[in-house]
Design an enzyme around this catalytic site. Structure first.
Site, mmCIF file in Angstrom:
data_model
loop_
_atom_site.group_PDB
_atom_site.id
_atom_site.type_symbol
_atom_site.label_atom_id
_atom_site.label_comp_id
_atom_site.label_asym_id
_atom_site.label_seq_id
_atom_site.Cartn_x
_atom_site.Cartn_y
_atom_site.Cartn_z
ATOM 1 N N HIS A 56 69.111 24.512 117.789
ATOM 2 C CA HIS A 56 67.644 24.528 117.945
ATOM 3 C C HIS A 56 67.152 23.285 118.688
ATOM 4 C CE1 HIS A 56 67.210 28.001 115.213
ATOM 5 N NE2 HIS A 56 68.186 27.431 114.533
ATOM 6 N N ASN A 129 64.300 32.438 111.247
ATOM 7 C CA ASN A 129 64.533 32.880 112.623
ATOM 8 C C ASN A 129 63.629 34.071 112.936
ATOM 9 O OD1 ASN A 129 66.572 31.055 113.448
ATOM 10 N ND2 ASN A 129 68.161 32.279 112.452
ATOM 11 N N TYR A 339 70.728 20.541 106.263
ATOM 12 C CA TYR A 339 69.519 20.225 107.026
ATOM 13 C C TYR A 339 68.998 18.827 106.718
ATOM 14 C CZ TYR A 339 69.005 24.782 109.208
ATOM 15 O OH TYR A 339 69.190 25.889 109.989
#
Length: 483
Positions: A56, A129, A339
């Site tokens: 991303h 997404n 993350y």
């Protein structure tokens, strides 16, 4: 005699017994932090590039608000959903997945759809997404999967052989591959696509009662996609097409909007549903669990500075608020670690203090120091807990909702291995014209695959989903139809 196969090892040389399944409590999980091989893979993977995001990397962002349009307080105590008409400020980042910062916007790729809600109980990140499913269902396979989508270590070129070799050896990817190769694989703009939380999450109400849920953002601009030839042309003429479109639409007051819906599943249904509801490669039928409206998201303000707001924005599915919790989804469980860890590495250990990430509510904790600490660093207040100096204390009413786990701690897969029914159902939903474009897109994407056995293995997966699906791809590639 052939040469002896090399043993896969950890970075400290220990042999790896299972590189396909993370260690979980029973077949459903949750994932155990004792799986040092999983943690090592994810932690190393997060540190492979400096300084752009590993995935991303390229995207666009915008500010806006979320307004509640339906009272769902019987399902969740989340404060920002507490009453109809309530508005919560938010920031959204859309992105491509595989390309670098300078890549083109109009490539065939999933799109990231990340939303940060600035609620009165702290920030809530919904990091999904534009597809309701994903290619893999266990985080231990994520570094390997992304390696196939990135550049070949020898040629530094994209490698279709690696892409299809991995997919053909990972049949759980078939559902997402079918979506990716369909018309929806190249959205016309970020405004003309849906968004999904993809994973299963848990909502908990004020009485401590819980349900499983899935999020669906439905674009109010309508779905629009690009013809592959047009997409290639735009990629050459204006590689920043999607970023420009989002910016310009907001500047001229044409504010993009999405309606948010949820599917709601009673906790007990998870044990009897015909697909594992925590497997992110599967969807829940909307006939079984219909969409329920939650509210509307509106984007109405562009960033003032791209780096400060879009590039330094950090999202994690582990950024949760009371009333919203996680599920045993193995892919989600890995993301909860990966993350936050990626942001500590990429932006810094104090990334949550940056203006774009800082909560709009008071923050009280005992975390101190670290690179780029730019506030008072807690001043002269006590930096440990428990303490006798009136420091902040826990609130037991905000404990995570409990759930039962069982089984042997081991590297095990999900109990359900039907990777074909939903992909076949999707194929049969397509019109004849859509099927023809799907097959043509797959054949084009398979050009350059160096081993015929990879193509044949993948065609078998298409065939198992629907015989016509496999036959048409085989014919497009001039390969034998599977028996």
């Amino acid at each position: 005699m052939g040469s002896e196969k090399k043993k896969l090892t950890t970075s400290w040389g220990a042999p790896v017994g299972d590189n396909q399944n993370s260690v979980t409590a029973g077949s459903r999980g949750p994932t155990l932090i004792q799986d040092v091989h999983l943690l090592e893979k994810l932690a190393h993977f997060n540190r492979e590039r400096i300084p752009e995001r590993i995935v991303h990397a390229k995207g666009a962002g915008a500010h806006g608000y979320f307004e509640v349009t339906n009272d769902l307080t019987k399902y969740t105590k989340a404060s920002f959903l507490s009453e109809v008409g309530k508005q919560t400020p938010l920031f959204v980042r859309f992105s491509t997945v595989a390309g670098e910062l300078g890549s083109a916007d109009t490539v065939r790729d999933p799109r990231g759809f990340a939303v940060k809600f600035y609620t009165e109980d702290g920030n809530y990140d919904l990091v999904g997404n534009n597809t309701p499913v994903f290619f893999i269902r266990d985080a231990i396979k994520f570094p390997d999967f992304i390696h196939t989508q990135k550049r070949d270590p020898k040629t530094h070129l994209k490698n279709p052989t690696a892409v299809w070799d991995f997919w053909s050896l990972s049949p759980e990817s078939l559902h997402q591959v079918t979506i990716l190769m369909s018309d929806r694989g190249i959205p016309a703009t970020y405004r003309h696509m849906h968004g999904f939380g993809s994973h299963t999450f848990k909502w908990v109400n004020a009485e401590g009662e819980a349900v499983w849920i899935k999020y669906h953002f439905k674009t109010e601009q309508g779905i629009k996609n690009l013809d592959p030839k047009v997409a290639v042309q735009i990629a050459g003429e204006n590689p920043d097409y999607h970023i420009e479109d989002l910016y310009n639409s907001i500047e001229k007051g044409d504010y993009p909007k999405w309606k948010l819906y949820v599917q709601i599943m009673p906790l007990e249904d998870a044990n009897t549903y015909r697909f594992d509801p925590f497997d992110v490669t599967k969807v829940w039928s909307q006939k079984d669990y219909p969409l329920i409206e939650v509210g509307q998201m509106v984007l109405n303000r562009n960033p003032e500075n791209y780096f400060a707001e879009v590039e330094q924005a950090t999202f994690s599915p582990g950024t949760l608020v009371p009333g919203i919790d996680v599920s045993p989804d193995k892919m989600l469980q890995g993301r909860l670690f990966a993350y936050h860890d990626a942001h500590r590495y990429r932006v810094g250990t104090n990334h949550q203090m940056l203006p774009i990430n800082r909560p709009r509510t008071e923050v009280n904790h005992y975390q101190r120091d670290g690179a780029m600490r730019f506030d008072q660093n807690g001043g002269d207040s006590v930096n440990y807990e428990p303490n006798s100096f009136d420091g902040p204390t826990e609130t037991p009413e905000n404990k995570a909702h409990q759930y039962v786990v069982s089984g042997v701690a081991a590297s095990v897969a999900y109990d359900h291995d039907d990777h074909y029914t939903q992909a076949g159902d999707l194929y049969r939903l397509l019109s004849e014209a859509e099927r023809s474009r799907l097959v043509a897109n797959i054949a084009a994407a398979m050009e350059g695959v160096s081993k015929e056995e990879i193509l044949l293995r993948q065609i078998q997966h298409f065939y198992k989903a629907d015989p016509e699906y496999g036959q048409r791809v085989a014919q497009a590639l001039n390969l034998p139809i599977p028996e």
